[in-house]
Design an enzyme around this catalytic site. Sequence first.
Site, short mmCIF file in Angstrom:
data_model
loop_
_atom_site.label_atom_id
_atom_site.label_comp_id
_atom_site.label_asym_id
_atom_site.label_seq_id
_atom_site.Cartn_x
_atom_site.Cartn_y
_atom_site.Cartn_z
N SER A 471 0.82 -1.21 0.00
CA SER A 471 0.00 0.00 0.00
C SER A 471 0.86 1.27 0.00
CB SER A 471 -0.97 -0.05 1.19
OG SER A 471 -1.99 0.90 1.05
N ASP A 482 10.48 5.62 -9.95
CA ASP A 482 10.11 6.35 -11.16
C ASP A 482 10.93 7.62 -11.35
OD1 ASP A 482 8.24 4.48 -11.93
OD2 ASP A 482 6.52 5.54 -11.07
N LYS A 496 -0.77 -4.42 -3.26
CA LYS A 496 -2.09 -3.88 -2.92
C LYS A 496 -2.17 -2.44 -3.41
CE LYS A 496 -5.50 -3.01 0.67
NZ LYS A 496 -5.80 -1.65 0.20
#
Length: 687
Positions: A471, A482, A496
């Site tokens: 999460s 990224d 998740k």
Amino acid sequence: MLGKSLFCFVVALGISLQLRAANPQERASAQTVTLLKPTAEEKEAVRVIGQYLMQKHYRKVPVNDSLSQQIFSRFIDNLDGSKSYFLASDIERLRKSYGNTIDDEFLAGSAHAGFDIYNLFLQRSKEKMRYMKALADKVHLNLSVPETLDLDRKSDPWPLDRSQLIALWNKELKYQWLNLKYSGESNKSIRGELAKNYTSRLNILNRLKPEDAFQAYTYALTTSFDPHTSYFSPDEYQNFQIDLSRSLEGIGAKLQTEGEYTIVHELIPGGPAFKSNTLKKGDKIIGVGQGRALAIVDVFGWRINDVVKLIRGKKGTIVRLKILPASQGGRGPEKIVELLRDKINLQEQAAKKSIIIQKSKKIGVITIPSFYLDFEGQQQNASDYNSTSRDVSRILNELNAEHVDGIVIDLRDNGGGSLEESVSVTGLFIPGGPVVQISDAAGGKVVLKDEDSRVQYSGPLAVLVNRYSASASEIFAAAIQDYGRGVIIGERTFGKGTVQSLIRLSRPNSFIGKKTELGEIKLTMAKFYRISGGSTQHKGVEPDIAMPSMIDMAKIGEDTYTSSLPWSTISPSLYKPTAEVSPEKINLLRQNFLQRSSKNPLYQSYLHDIATLDQIRKKKEISLQDSAIKSETETIKRIEKQWVKEQDPAKDLDKDAVLNQSAAVVGDLAAELEAGNLKAGTLPSPH
């Protein structure tokens, strides 16, 4: 709640599907069984649940025969995943009667199919428990016969007749006997323990109520949409609220039901279970004992509320849990875990720092157990409210003052928490910009950003994750990856990437002017997406440098749920990578790591033991010969004794082996930057 098994069928059709009982007494008992029936509130609740699933759930599923078959198959699998209760003829008749009608029923406010199936399961369960108890009381087991038991029977056919069913029960008894033997029991006590357990389970079956059937049925209904959507009865919701408050004295663990087992779903940082290092996510709790002296009570098949009541207790008292460890893949010897009940210590949840010296490089480690935030303190503008970003910011100042050469952010076992805090912590390492995208069921998109252009730490960075990182942890790791801001090390994360909302269900009562409370539904309403466009859902975050742990990847993770929402993509956000860690740099770091780790005998021993454990866990069948079980059990015990130091997390070699290797990777990154072999990124200097 009695998890994934049993159903007493076709009273409405006037058809008897009873198996032949083992003796006249059992036959008479089977004929006089009391059938469970849904209450008026449960009928209304299933109708309202159906409406919310159709109208509000993120996944838009057509109400048709295909959905009905999915719910039917999931319910049967939940009840009898071991295929040791129903016969092939039972399944054929049940599917013919209910396979295509469940969708029509729940929209009409009927739970007829669910209760009929559950009643038959109940009947079969009682018969099995009577047979197993009689067998345990009298039989002499030959444990030298070369025989095997299939532990994963999901792809196996259903037993064709009673003789095949009994043959399976006989094998199960052997397996349970051997498990107890290599957990330290003598032959005499094993016989008594098994008989006691079967008697206890039979008593539980006799005490089951309509709410147990309803919970089992609605669990199959809601989880057919996705694994995180669930229904709470009014009583269950009260327990859920207690878990959220994290203030009750106990062991600091959230539990859930999976089949007939009570499973450890989450360990709360700062709680006794988390600090003891003896309980892990995915462990199956099969017994609970009070203090050091009282007998352990078998809780296999208990409703979860009753298990929770046994485990909870006053601060300073001891509770003993008998578990089947997740690390063993559901096989191997049972273990007794002793915990001292206490209140959750919020300070134990806080981020902590340490320093590792690797080849003259000083590497700071920041361990973040969860992304926490004192919402009330924040709203009141309290000067000392708890938050992850505030604590990490303070630690970064301290590490900058100590002139560390690099930093590792340790997110292993971090199951998530505050989305706001995960965005804020990311902002400490990047010069502003988007961090995560959220897409709702209507196709709308929200982008959460770090609005602060300041960077508190701009040096070499690694993020350490494992299969339990989920999460909010995945959002942080994905953003760092990224942006190219740091190297991600460890295992593929949980996966998740969905958002749930809790909705209260009620029915107006026009006669008395009040509402009838029908419970709550936790509904999946949205998905997380990386700023690069891919979701963290299902796939999680792939590490740049893989380092395995003792966690059983085949049993833990979003991709292990058959109904998990798929991985998908949306358009990427506008962001500028910092390129501190480019693909070329990752390749160089990976080569350095492989070369160094190949010469590290401790780490190679660690990898060898993980491979051995994986081989044991992947076996579909297990030998029922005494000698084979003994050898396998001793191997499992040796590995766990070598690497997992219970009661002393500071000496958990399983985690230390990976952490030290991660610190070495950051040291490599720092050294390459100093030597000019890698070009530093464009981030400003620490301030």
